[in-house]
Design a protein around this motif. Structure first.
Motif, PDB file in Angstrom:
ATOM      1  N   ALA A 154       0.852  -1.198   0.000  1.00  0.00           N
ATOM      2  CA  ALA A 154       0.000   0.000   0.000  1.00  0.00           C
ATOM      3  C   ALA A 154       0.880   1.238   0.000  1.00  0.00           C
ATOM      4  O   ALA A 154       1.998   1.224   0.530  1.00  0.00           O
TER       5      ALA A 154
ATOM      6  N   VAL B  17      -9.596   3.812  -2.023  1.00  0.00           N
ATOM      7  CA  VAL B  17      -9.979   4.577  -0.829  1.00  0.00           C
ATOM      8  C   VAL B  17     -10.239   6.022  -1.259  1.00  0.00           C
ATOM      9  O   VAL B  17      -9.365   6.653  -1.847  1.00  0.00           O
TER      10      VAL B  17
ATOM     11  N   VAL C 204      -2.500  -1.166  -2.868  1.00  0.00           N
ATOM     12  CA  VAL C 204      -3.716  -0.402  -2.544  1.00  0.00           C
ATOM     13  C   VAL C 204      -3.356   1.063  -2.299  1.00  0.00           C
ATOM     14  O   VAL C 204      -2.412   1.372  -1.572  1.00  0.00           O
ATOM     15  N   THR C 205      -4.116   1.971  -2.923  1.00  0.00           N
ATOM     16  CA  THR C 205      -3.880   3.414  -2.778  1.00  0.00           C
ATOM     17  C   THR C 205      -5.206   4.152  -2.620  1.00  0.00           C
ATOM     18  O   THR C 205      -6.275   3.583  -2.874  1.00  0.00           O
TER      19      THR C 205
ATOM     20  N   CYS D 201      -5.731   2.268   3.772  1.00  0.00           N
ATOM     21  CA  CYS D 201      -5.083   1.584   2.650  1.00  0.00           C
ATOM     22  C   CYS D 201      -4.260   0.395   3.146  1.00  0.00           C
ATOM     23  O   CYS D 201      -4.287  -0.687   2.542  1.00  0.00           O
TER      24      CYS D 201
END
Length: 333
Positions: A10, A263, A300-301, A321
């Motif tokens: 992330a 997100v 994940v960002t 995240c």
């Protein structure tokens, strides 16, 4: 060079709210111990925005602020000095918090086509209107990035640098949708081969590390970016449609990493971490990809930069995240 260890699970896109470089670096490194990034703080004003910051990296080309935006000029002025000063502050702060860091570190700059769409020539038109100006700009950017990456390496010797090029205008450039100065017409679409070749040249400055290309616009050209040498593509996951399935499946199978923006980047109530990555799991099932590939293929960002968020929400989003990435790794199915 697209091993799992080149990326963390992330990270953030780049911008954060506020004006304190040290506080931002503390947030960026504290939130992502595995994959910190060099924060951008556009609230400080012109020169801290993404275009001005990257204009400050250019070699033998300079830009100044005009009422209409950033314009290429003959010599470095106050705006160039300010952009470079702020970048120096940000690097000082990041260096302080990454002294013992071993692993990936991400730095961001605007890519050649978004820069060409945003910077004005002396006549007030976008550099995009002049093929020679586009070539000069790309060459200047490539040299500036080479020097910038060398400086970051010197400051963070244990870091493995990941270069992110922000190209939110790329789709508009490809489609001939960038407006002229009058606003009544649009610039002609640039030939895809020229776009790909220019990107390949600029991405090539980071030959010893991976480059991720980011766009939070719809219809990200995944296949073109892969051919240009992008090791990863960063995008707003909510803008995907099922017609993107084939190119995403091909990208994953070819080893391209996906930076999935799941997100929200402005203040909102967040779902549970597993809920935030439910769409990623659904996409995986739809593509028939092996669940075990998820953690190897996805970072994940947030959906985009966090400059428009409150400081409290920004910290919450970054922590979210990390938890969402852990959920993907722990429960890929």
């Amino acid at each position: 060079m697209n091993e799992i260890s080149d990326f963390g699970p992330a990270t953030a896109i780049g911008s954060l709210p506020g004006t304190d470089a040290r506080e931002a670096a503390k947030t960026a490194t504290g939130s992502f111990e595995d994959f910190p990034f060099l924060p951008e703080l556009p609230a400080r004003g012109p020169g801290a925005d993404m275009i001005g910051r990257t204009a400050g990296l250019l070699v033998e080309l300079y830009a100044r602020v005009e009422p209409s935006g950033w314009r290429i000029g003959d010599r470095p002025g106050r705006d160039t000095r300010r952009a470079r000063s702020w970048l120096g502050e940000d690097l000082d702060a990041l260096e302080e918090f990454t002294r013992d860091h071993q692993g990936p570190v991400k730095v961001q700059a605007v890519g050649p086509w978004t820069l060409a769409a945003a910077l004005e020539l002396r006549n007030g038109e976008s550099a995009l209107s002049d093929p020679g100006a586009c070539r000069d700009l790309a060459a200047s950017l490539a040299e500036g990035l080479r020097l910038h990456l060398a400086e970051v390496r010197r400051r963070i010797p244990g870091g493995r640098l990941v270069l992110q090029l922000d190209e939110p205008s790329l789709t508009a450039v490809l489609r001939g949708q960038v407006k002229t100065a009058s606003g009544y017409r649009t610039h002609r679409a640039v030939d895809r081969q020229i776009i790909e070749s220019t990107l390949r040249d600029v991405l090539g400055v980071h030959a010893d590390g991976p480059v991720v290309v980011h766009s939070c616009a719809p219809d990200v050209p995944f296949a073109l970016l892969r051919r240009a040498g992008a090791a990863a593509v960063s995008f707003d996951f909510s803008l995907l449609t099922e017609r993107d399935d084939d190119v995403i499946g091909e990208a994953v199978e070819a080893g391209t990493r996906l930076f999935a923006g799941v997100v929200p980047s402005t203040d909102t109530a967040l779902s549970d971490p597993a809920g935030s990555v439910m769409g990623v799991r659904t996409l995986w099932r739809r593509l028939g990809l092996r669940p075990g590939l998820l953690a190897e293929s996805v970072t994940v960002t947030p959906t985009c930069g966090l400059a428009g968020a409150s400081p409290a929400y920004a910290r919450q989003a970054l922590a979210h995240c990390v938890r969402a990435a852990r959920s993907l790794a722990d429960n890929p199915e």
